[in-house]
Every structure is written in structure tokens, then in C-alpha cells.
Write a protein that holds these residues in place. Structure first.
Motif, PDB file in Angstrom:
ATOM      1  N   ILE A 139      27.305  77.834  22.341  1.00 10.94           N
ATOM      2  CA  ILE A 139      27.755  76.470  22.583  1.00 10.94           C
ATOM      3  C   ILE A 139      28.921  76.192  21.634  1.00 10.94           C
ATOM      4  O   ILE A 139      28.847  76.519  20.446  1.00 10.94           O
ATOM      5  CB  ILE A 139      26.610  75.467  22.305  1.00 10.94           C
ATOM      6  CG1 ILE A 139      25.364  75.851  23.105  1.00 10.94           C
ATOM      7  CG2 ILE A 139      27.049  74.039  22.586  1.00 10.94           C
ATOM      8  CD1 ILE A 139      25.554  75.919  24.598  1.00 10.94           C
ATOM      9  N   GLU A 140      29.991  75.623  22.167  1.00 10.24           N
ATOM     10  CA  GLU A 140      31.157  75.323  21.334  1.00 10.24           C
ATOM     11  C   GLU A 140      31.333  73.808  21.206  1.00 10.24           C
ATOM     12  O   GLU A 140      30.784  73.046  22.009  1.00 10.24           O
ATOM     13  CB  GLU A 140      32.404  75.987  21.928  1.00 10.24           C
ATOM     14  CG  GLU A 140      32.379  77.530  21.894  1.00 10.24           C
ATOM     15  CD  GLU A 140      32.390  78.121  20.480  1.00 10.24           C
ATOM     16  OE1 GLU A 140      32.733  77.396  19.524  1.00 10.24           O
ATOM     17  OE2 GLU A 140      32.032  79.312  20.329  1.00 10.24           O
ATOM     18  N   PRO A 141      32.104  73.378  20.191  1.00  8.06           N
ATOM     19  CA  PRO A 141      32.168  71.954  19.861  1.00  8.06           C
ATOM     20  C   PRO A 141      32.452  71.020  21.048  1.00  8.06           C
ATOM     21  O   PRO A 141      31.864  69.953  21.139  1.00  8.06           O
ATOM     22  CB  PRO A 141      33.299  71.871  18.842  1.00  8.06           C
ATOM     23  CG  PRO A 141      33.343  73.210  18.215  1.00  8.06           C
ATOM     24  CD  PRO A 141      32.904  74.190  19.257  1.00  8.06           C
ATOM     25  N   ASP A 188      39.715  71.603  28.698  1.00 10.05           N
ATOM     26  CA  ASP A 188      38.477  70.871  28.915  1.00 10.05           C
ATOM     27  C   ASP A 188      37.351  71.841  29.263  1.00 10.05           C
ATOM     28  O   ASP A 188      37.435  72.541  30.268  1.00 10.05           O
ATOM     29  CB  ASP A 188      38.709  69.876  30.061  1.00 10.05           C
ATOM     30  CG  ASP A 188      37.480  69.026  30.338  1.00 10.05           C
ATOM     31  OD1 ASP A 188      36.408  69.316  29.753  1.00 10.05           O
ATOM     32  OD2 ASP A 188      37.596  68.088  31.136  1.00 10.05           O
ATOM     33  N   PRO A 189      36.312  71.891  28.451  1.00  8.96           N
ATOM     34  CA  PRO A 189      35.234  72.851  28.737  1.00  8.96           C
ATOM     35  C   PRO A 189      34.574  72.580  30.096  1.00  8.96           C
ATOM     36  O   PRO A 189      34.061  73.511  30.729  1.00  8.96           O
ATOM     37  CB  PRO A 189      34.247  72.653  27.600  1.00  8.96           C
ATOM     38  CG  PRO A 189      34.661  71.424  26.882  1.00  8.96           C
ATOM     39  CD  PRO A 189      36.069  71.134  27.219  1.00  8.96           C
ATOM     40  N   ALA A 190      34.635  71.332  30.561  1.00 11.55           N
ATOM     41  CA  ALA A 190      34.022  71.026  31.857  1.00 11.55           C
ATOM     42  C   ALA A 190      34.787  71.699  32.997  1.00 11.55           C
ATOM     43  O   ALA A 190      34.257  71.881  34.093  1.00 11.55           O
ATOM     44  CB  ALA A 190      33.990  69.519  32.064  1.00 11.55           C
ATOM     45  N   LEU A 191      36.038  72.050  32.724  1.00 12.96           N
ATOM     46  CA  LEU A 191      36.849  72.709  33.766  1.00 12.96           C
ATOM     47  C   LEU A 191      36.824  74.222  33.638  1.00 12.96           C
ATOM     48  O   LEU A 191      37.613  74.920  34.264  1.00 12.96           O
ATOM     49  CB  LEU A 191      38.300  72.212  33.690  1.00 12.96           C
ATOM     50  CG  LEU A 191      38.501  70.700  33.870  1.00 12.96           C
ATOM     51  CD1 LEU A 191      39.978  70.350  33.804  1.00 12.96           C
ATOM     52  CD2 LEU A 191      37.911  70.242  35.196  1.00 12.96           C
ATOM     53  N   LYS A 192      35.925  74.705  32.779  1.00  9.84           N
ATOM     54  CA  LYS A 192      35.891  76.140  32.508  1.00  9.84           C
ATOM     55  C   LYS A 192      35.750  76.938  33.801  1.00  9.84           C
ATOM     56  O   LYS A 192      36.509  77.885  34.048  1.00  9.84           O
ATOM     57  CB  LYS A 192      34.734  76.462  31.558  1.00  9.84           C
ATOM     58  CG  LYS A 192      34.714  77.892  31.092  1.00  9.84           C
ATOM     59  CD  LYS A 192      33.668  78.090  30.012  1.00  9.84           C
ATOM     60  CE  LYS A 192      32.653  79.050  30.447  1.00  9.84           C
ATOM     61  NZ  LYS A 192      31.322  79.072  30.258  1.00  9.84           N
ATOM     62  N   ASN A 193      34.817  76.563  34.662  1.00 10.02           N
ATOM     63  CA  ASN A 193      34.581  77.353  35.875  1.00 10.02           C
ATOM     64  C   ASN A 193      35.786  77.328  36.808  1.00 10.02           C
ATOM     65  O   ASN A 193      36.242  78.370  37.276  1.00 10.02           O
ATOM     66  CB  ASN A 193      33.338  76.850  36.607  1.00 10.02           C
ATOM     67  CG  ASN A 193      32.088  77.102  35.780  1.00 10.02           C
ATOM     68  OD1 ASN A 193      32.138  77.870  34.795  1.00 10.02           O
ATOM     69  ND2 ASN A 193      30.986  76.474  36.139  1.00 10.02           N
TER      70      ASN A 193
END
Lengths: 337, 103, 242
Positions: A37-39, B72-77
């Protein structure tokens, strides 16, 4: 580097209940898959709180941990030992720094964390509330306390939170010299004069039980081991680590010719482990809750260093602001010319 | 004691910098951690003391943490999964006859 | 090979040890974690230099002399250090100002020794000069921040200057065989003048008048207290190996 599993906030146990059930499920699935998990990633509030509590407690332990050993830097009995001890205590400061930085990725500032320490809200490893009465204590701390800490910390290199795991990898790499230098000090004492050897034994007698307490309460009494292990923050239980420590350390003490101050200590062939005596948990909780021999002195030292350093930090900030303003003015003048 | 602690939240904290170290000549700078410093030059000096105590580096970069913009980590996929299908970009996609040898 | 006279060797070594000891007293008590680590690096550097010089001195003296016998079993009267090295730390301003004064003195000294006629010492001096440069930079940066920072920091650095200035004439007058004292002094003056200017501080008062005997006595007293603490354990167990 010193971790101690103290459960100081039992409310966290149930706070995992989230209004975002689907996100929470997806999150737990990622943890189960050993994903880091990252920040910036979404995380349950309970996960964030658990991490802030554990990482900051860990950071505070490093920084407070500079004090008991630091008191012997000026009295180290040889120049070589003086140099090594100074470097070691400095490393602990570095480890505190890496950990504060890891905690800061969770949205708290270092100042808030330090404030929590100074106001008594945050805990640190209670081992540092014991006194370093003799030079042998410096050896014993490295050998036993750092040894126990390393055992606690190695599993944390695999913990689910990226910044914490990365800080721990760096710390464990640097830490390995700490335990060895401690063992080396004790070994020199054991191979030295009878007075030196007695000093080593007397020190072991005082530090043995507090070191076993460093692993935290028994699993059966530990309030959030369950939560922390579901979150991939804690990988191995308190009792398991404590047993591993005892098993390893007995042979080292035998090599040194020191006796461990526990009449109940004996090899149990059926279990394949050493059995050992009962830990005095009343003492543990007394020290955790502020009644150890040095709790007050440690906090006074930290608070006075922080308060006396304030004008220094302010001066640097003020100078940096002036410096930046002048650079802007110069650039403006160039533009105008 | 609580009075002095209230004061300690005064907004005089040094800003946070991210530290990048080149471990040896010829390699990239790599992120190693962060620290607080009063300005960038101070951050360089402190990074030398904090992050190269064991000769870990030959060059240091520092960047104010605030200056970093992250994806944005939510856009990773959606950002990265579509690349998985472009297997023809990888040399192993192609069969080279054994007689040809290394290519 | 032409060895530096042992008296000079001891003077440099003792100065490094005593000063390093003072710097090491800050470890764990610094004004900010980052800074605590940085200052400790300077302590490690000078203590490391002291060790190398004591080892060199001992190997030349023979008689079973060791670095630890030199450090732990001589009294204050036998120590040859420049007096300012033993003065108590005071606040952070006084600590960094002493570092400025001493590192600005050491840089040209090490450079001279690095190209001097004593090859074993030269090997030590080459590395020591690098460390002294870092230390001089660290100390100048802070002196500038304090002089050109807040009203309080300026008051403190000015106070540190008036406290430490009386020890400077004796420092600059210290002869070290094989080096050009006047040249070293000029470099010291030029460097410190530049730092004072950038710090918006008045010129450093090198020719401060004062009761030099009183200062000497103070320094001696500070050294005695320092050695008393440093040597306490080692002297309790004179036969021990640690």
C-alpha cells in the motif's frame, strides 16, 4: 532501532468497521495478495491510525533511545569504543528520522508527532526508561536490546505499507552493526579482569527481564495483534518472537560464560524450545505508564533539547526567507535592467 | 509543560524535501527518503550527513516534497493495464530461427 | 623522511580529541534531528583524526605507548591542546562559532601538512583537510544563519563572539613546525572576515583586550573537568582491556 508491541489504544480494535465496505474488502484483498500500500492509495482509517501509532511510537523509541547510551559517549573507556558508540547513537537518530518521514506520508507532521510524545500521549519503548548504570550496560543494550529489536524489525521489512517497509529495510541494514558492537563490548568484558566480568553479569541480571518485556504482552492479552496482522503490519506474534529470542540468546550467554538470571530456564526437548520463567507484567505496565526509573528524566531531556533548539530552527527559517526574498529582488532588478 | 507544548505547534517547521542519491558515477539518482531543512542548500548539506553516512552516494538531488506531482492511484488500472496487451513490443514475441543465432 | 616534532603532533592530536569530545556532548540533544546527525559527523571526524595522530605518535615513541594511554592516562597539565578546544559548549551559537574558529584554523594547517615533509602525517592530513572543509562549511552556514536570522539568533552569535574572541589570539599565534604560521593566520582572517560580512556581523575582534591569564585559567579548568569525566572509567580499571 526499537519496536515494542504496546497496545495503547484499545478503541482501534473495532474501528475497522468502515462505511465503505466494498473499498475495505478490495483493500483487504490487496493485503492478502501481499500487495504494498502506498501513501496516495485509499486505506481504511483504522489502517492509517494503526500505522501512525506504530511508526511514530517506533520513531520516538529511536530518538529517546539515544539518551541512555548517549550518557556514556563522554565516558567510553577507549577511543575506539567512543567512536563506535557515537556512530551508533547517531544511527539511532537517523533511524528516528527515517521513521518520522514514513509517518509523515500518512498526513501527520513531525511536529504533531513530537508534540504527542512530549505531552505524554504517545508511547515509546519502555526499555529506555531503565538506567544505564555501568559501561557494561552499553554492551548489554547492543547485544540484547538491539538483538530483540532486530528480531521485531526484520518481519516489518515485509509489512504492507510501502514507506514503512522501505524505512525498515534501510534500518535493518544499518542495525546489524549495533548488535555486534554490543556483543563485542560484553565479550571484551567477559574476557577481561574479574571486575569486568562481574560488571557484565550484573548488567545482564538487570536487563534480561526488561528485554523479554520488549516483545510486548502475551498474545492472549494483546489487544490489537489481530487487527495489525490482518492489515499485514505485524507478521509474527509477540510470543513467537520472544521465544525465538530466548532460544538464540541462551547459547550466546553460554559462549560468554554468563548466566541468565532465570532459575526456570531449561531446554524442553518436547517443544524444541527453552522454557522460561514468568514475566513480571506489573513491572512492565508500571514502566509503560510512567513509573519507570527514568521516564521523567528522558522526557525532560527530549523536551529541553526541543525547546532550546527552537531559536536555532527559527533562525534558519528566517534566514532562508530573507535569502529567498533577496534572490527574487535580484531577479526583479535584472529583469528591470 | 502543557503550555510549552502548545507553543511547539507554531508554524516554524522546516519544509520537507525528497532526497535522491546517485550511488555511483554512471547510475541514475534514486529516491532514498526525505528530511526537513530550512532551504534547498541546507537540505543538500543535511542529506549528505543523513543519507550517505556509509558512502552510499557520489551525488545528491533534493526536491521540495510539495513540488512533486503524482499520478492518481485510482487510475492505476486504466493507465497501465492497456500496456499489457502490447506484447509485440517485447523481443521475446518473435521467433528467430536457431540457425540465425543471436539477434 | 622528516617527521614532524612530536610536540606539534601531540598539540594537533590533543586539540582534535578535546574538541571532538565537546562536539560529542551534543549527540542526542541537538536542536533538530537532522542537525544532531550532522554535528555528530563532525565529532566523528575530529575524534577519528585524533586517533590516527595518537597512533602515529605512539608508533614513533615506542615504549608500549598507545592511543588510549595518551588519551586516558595523562593529566590536564600534559595536554597540549589549543585552549579554545576545551572551552565548554555553551549554546548552539557558541558551539558553531568555535567550530568556525577551529575549522578555519585547521583547513590551512592540514593543507600545509598534506604537502609537508612528513609523509605519514601527510597521508592523514590529506583526508583531514577534506573533513575540515565540510566542517568549516557547516559552521559558516550556521554563523551566517544566526547573524542574518532572527533578533535572538543575532544576539546569541554576537554573545558567542565576545565569549570566544579572547582565545583567538593564542590560537593564531600557535606555531606548528613545518608550516608557515603567518600564512595560516592570513587565511584564517580572510575566511572569517568573509563569513562575518555575509552574516551581516561586525568584523571579528581578533585583538580583543582582556585578562589573558583569567582566560587561560578558565580553559584549564574546563579541560580538567572534561578529562575528569572522559578518563573516569578507564582510570578506575587501569589494567583493563575494553
Amino acid at each position: 532501532m526499537y519496536t515494542q508491541a504496546i497496545d495503547t489504544d484499545p478503541t482501534l480494535r473495532t474501528s475497522a468497521a468502515s462505511d465503505d465496505g466494498a473499498a475495505e474488502d478490495a483493500f483487504l484483498a490487496r493485503i492478502a495478495d501481499d500487495e504494498k500500500i502506498e501513501p496516495q492509495d485509499w486505506m481504511p482509517e483504522a489502517y492509517r491510525k494503526t500505522l501512525v501509532r506504530q511508526i511514530s511510537q517506533h520513531a520516538h523509541s529511536e530518538v529517546v533511545g539515544m539518551l541512555p547510551e548517549g550518557g556514556w559517549i563522554t565516558r567510553a573507556p577507549s577511543l575506539k569504543r567512543k567512536e563506535i558508540l557515537l556512530a551508533k547513537v547517531q544511527d539511532e537518530g537517523g533511524h528516528g528520522l527515517y521513521l518520522y518521514a514514513a509517518a509523515e506520508t500518512l498526513g501527520v507532521s513531525r511536529e504533531q508527532l513530537i508534540d504527542a510524545l512530549h505531552s505524554g500521549k504517545a508511547k515509546y519503548s519502555s526499555i529506555f526508561n531503565y538506567e544505564t548504570k555501568t559501561w557494561a550496560d552499553i554492551g548489554t543494550i547492543g547485544w540484547l536490546v538491539d538483538g530483540a529489536a532486530i528480531m521485531n524489525q526484520v518481519p516489518l521489512c515485509r509489512c504492507s505499507y510501502g514507506p514503512y517497509a522501505r524505512a525498515m529495510i534501510r534500518i535493518c541494514k544499518e542495525e546489524s552493526f549495533h548488535q555486534r558492537q554490543g556483543f563485542d563490548i560484553v565479550r571484551a568484558l567477559c574476557e577481561g579482569t574479574p571486575e569486568q566480568k562481574a560488571m557484565a553479569q550484573e548488567s545482564l541480571n538487570r536487563w534480561w527481564w526488561p528485554t523479554l518485556m520488549m516483545f510486548g504482552p502475551h498474545d492472549s492479552d494483546s489487544t490489537h495483534t489481530g487487527q495489525a496482522s490482518a492489515y499485514g503490519i505485524k507478521r509474527i506474534s509477540n510470543d513467537e518472537l520472544r521465544q525465538k529470542f530466548v532460544d538464540v540468546t541462551v547459547a550466546q550467554a553460554e559462549f560468554l560464560g554468563l548466566s541468565i538470571p532465570d532459575p526456570a530456564l531449561r531446554w524442553n526437548p518436547a517443544r524444541g524450545h527453552y522454557d522460561f520463567g514468568k514475566i513480571d507484567w506489573d513491572e512492565f505496565w508500571r514502566v509503560v505508564n510512567g513509573q519507570g526509573p527514568c521516564n521523567e528524566a528522558r522526557m525532560n531531556d527530549r523536551i529541553s533539547a526541543f525547546e532550546e533548539g527552537r531559536w536555532v530552527r527559527d533562525a534558519a527559517s528566517a534566514h532562508a526567507a530573507k535569502h529567498a526574498a533577496r534572490a527574487v529582488a535580484r531577479a526583479g532588478a535584472l529583469e528591470a535592467a | 509543560m502543557s503550555d510549552s507544548n502548545a507553543k511547539s505547534l507554531a508554524p516554524t517547521d522546516w519544509p520537507l524535501f525528497e532526497v535522491f542519491i546517485r550511488s555511483k558515477q554512471g547510475l541514475d539518482h534514486k529516491h532514498v527518503g526525505s528530511l526537513h531543512a530550512s532551504d534547498a542548500e541546507h537540505a543538500i548539506a543535511l542529506a549528505r550527513d543523513v543519507y550517505t553516512r556509509r558512502q552510499e552516494g557520489v551525488s545528491i538531488w533534493v526536491v521540495p516534497s510539495k513540488a512533486i506531482t503524482a499520478s492518481d492511484p485510482a487510475l492505476k488500472n486504466e493507465n497501465f493495464d492497456p500496456m499489457a496487451s502490447k506484447i509485440y513490443r517485447h523481443p521475446t514475441f518473435y521467433d528467430i530461427p536457431e540457425e540465425i543465432g543471436h539477434m | 623522511m622528516s617527521a614532524l616534532p612530536s610536540q606539534s603532533l601531540l598539540l594537533i592530536a590533543d586539540s582534535c580529541l578535546v574538541w571532538g569530545h565537546r562536539l560529542s556532548e551534543w549527540c542526542g540533544h541537538g536542536p533538530q534531528l537532522e542537525e544532531d546527525i550532522a554535528l555528530t559527523n563532525t565529532a566523528l571526524d575530529v575524534i577519528g583524526q585524533a586517533r590516527l595522530l595518537y597512533q602515529l605518535y605512539s608508533s614513533r615513541a615506542g615504549n608500549g605507548l598507545t592511543e588510549d594511554k595518551l588519551a586516558y592516562f595523562r593529566g590536564p597539565d600534559a595536554f597540549q591542546n589549543v585552549a579554545i578546544a576545551a572551552v565548554e559548549n555553551g549554546d548552539y551559537a557558541q558551539t558553531v562559532l568555535r567550530s568556525l574558529i577551529l575549522s578555519a584554523w585547521f583547513v590551512p594547517l592540514w593543507r600545509a601538512l598534506a604537502v609537508g615533509r612528513d609523509p605519514e602525517l601527510a597521508a592523514i592530513a590529506v583526508e583531514a583537510e577534506k573533513a575540515a572543509r565540510v566542517q568549516r562549511r557547516h559552521a559558516s552556514d550556521w554563523t551566517i544563519r544566526f547573524g542574518d536570522g532572527t533578533a535572538e539568533s543575532r544576539r546569541r552569535i554576537e554573545h558567542a563572539i565576545s565569549t570566544l574572541a579572547p582565545w583567538v589570539p593564542a590560537l593564531l599565534a600557535t606555531e606548528i613546525d613545518g608550516t608557515d604560521r603567518a600564512h595560516r593566520e592570513n587565511e584564517w582572517r580572510a575566511f572569517v572576515a568573509e563569513v562575518m560580512a555575509e552574516a551581516t556581523l561586525a568584523a571579528f575582534p581578533v585583538n580583543a583586550n582582556g585578562d589573558h591569564h583569567a582566560f587561560e585559567a578558565n580553559a584549564k579548568q574546563a579541560l580538567s573537568a572534561l578529562l575528569h569525566e572522559m578518563q573516569s572509567l578507564a582510570r578506575e580499571h587501569p589494567e583493563a582491556v575494553w
